[in-house]
Write an enzyme that holds these catalytic residues in place. Structure first.
Site, PDB file in Angstrom:
ATOM      1  N   LYS A  87       0.852  -1.192   0.000  1.00  0.00           N
ATOM      2  CA  LYS A  87       0.000   0.000   0.000  1.00  0.00           C
ATOM      3  C   LYS A  87       0.887   1.241   0.000  1.00  0.00           C
ATOM      4  O   LYS A  87       1.750   1.402   0.883  1.00  0.00           O
ATOM      5  CB  LYS A  87      -0.892  -0.032   1.241  1.00  0.00           C
ATOM      6  CG  LYS A  87      -2.131   0.815   1.168  1.00  0.00           C
ATOM      7  CD  LYS A  87      -2.985   0.538   2.404  1.00  0.00           C
ATOM      8  CE  LYS A  87      -4.257   1.326   2.403  1.00  0.00           C
ATOM      9  NZ  LYS A  87      -4.953   1.190   3.696  1.00  0.00           N
TER      10      LYS A  87
HETATM   11  C1  E4P Z   1      -8.269   2.338   3.573  1.00  0.00           C
HETATM   12  O1  E4P Z   1      -7.496   1.521   3.169  1.00  0.00           O
HETATM   13  C2  E4P Z   1      -8.157   3.019   4.860  1.00  0.00           C
HETATM   14  O2  E4P Z   1      -7.516   2.151   5.781  1.00  0.00           O
HETATM   15  C3  E4P Z   1      -9.483   3.341   5.489  1.00  0.00           C
HETATM   16  O3  E4P Z   1     -10.554   2.909   4.711  1.00  0.00           O
HETATM   17  C4  E4P Z   1      -9.595   4.670   6.095  1.00  0.00           C
HETATM   18  O4  E4P Z   1     -10.871   4.789   6.683  1.00  0.00           O
HETATM   19  P1  E4P Z   1     -11.241   5.914   7.739  1.00  0.00           P
HETATM   20  O5  E4P Z   1     -11.479   7.182   7.005  1.00  0.00           O
HETATM   21  O6  E4P Z   1     -12.498   5.399   8.389  1.00  0.00           O
HETATM   22  O7  E4P Z   1     -10.085   6.019   8.693  1.00  0.00           O
END
Ligand code: E4P
Length: 217
Positions: A87
């Site tokens: 990622k």
């Molecule tokens: C995506 O990969 C992120 O980890 C995540 O969806 C972020 O979500 P949030 O805005 O609820 O922290």
């Protein structure tokens, strides 16, 4: 539509896996910290533990923000387990790293995407997944779902194979709306998946079926 769970909590990952509808996991440094997972070795072991629970892709985020360190960190992550997806943040070096990994057969997830232009760049770089954060856009009075629609249109126009991973999903309606718009994947908390089960008419109907059965048996 693939269902990913957005957590580093092993119990929640197991619960979603046991339901039989889980296709993968996304994590981020904040989610790891929330579970108290700190220190490089513990973090790497935690990714391996997650991979042992699920069958599908597990996104593991790099901390580096420069190309060279993203490559070395991402390579360590990718070598941990065949299910790991590297990622990468949506910055210039993140796009360069996505291109490098794509050319070298390593799956990537370009994260922190908030515009169609960023999603177009991620696709051009050959990212496996692009993660538009719909909940965080909604939080600042901007239509997160509209971004999913824009990216779907652009990717379909040119046949980009990068999968749209609707991220920052907060609730069941996000899941349903993303499914209508053709997002390839959604990632959200366990409640956004289990919440899909619920309908009062199901509960009322089941109670009636069971009580009618008991009357005759
Ligand atoms: C995506 O990969 C992120 O980890 C995540 O969806 C972020 O979500 P949030 O805005 O609820 O922290």
């Amino acid at each position: 539509m693939k269902f990913f769970i957005d957590t580093a909590n092993l119990d929640q990952i197991k619960e979603a896996q046991d339901l039989g509808v889980l296709d993968g996991v996304t994590t981020n440094p904040s989610l790891m910290a929330k579970e108290g997972i700190t220190g490089k070795e513990n973090i790497l072991q935690h990714y391996k533990d997650i991979c042992e629970i699920v069958d599908g892709d597990v996104s593991a985020e790099v901390i580096a923000t420069d190309f060279d360190n993203m490559i070395s960190e991402g390579t360590v992550l990718a070598n941990l387990h065949k299910q790991i997806v590297v990622k990468l943040p949506m910055i210039k070096d993140g796009i360069k790293a996505a291109k490098y990994f794509s050319d070298n057969g390593v799956k990537t997830n370009v994260t922190l995407v908030f515009s169609a232009g960023q999603a177009l760049l991620a696709a051009k770089a050959g990212a496996t997944y692009v993660s538009p954060f719909i909940g965080r856009l909604d939080d600042i009075s901007t239509d997160g779902l509209n971004l999913i629609a824009e990216i779907r249109q652009i990717y379909d126009n040119y046949g980009f194979t990068t999968q749209i991973l609707a991220a920052s999903v907060r609730h069941t309606m996000h899941v349903i709306d993303c499914a209508k718009l053709g997002a390839d994947v959604m990632t959200g908390p366990l409640s956004s998946i289990t919440g899909l089960l619920r309908h009062p008419l199901t509960d009322i109907g089941l109670e009636k079926f069971l009580s009618d059965y008991k009357k005759g048996n």
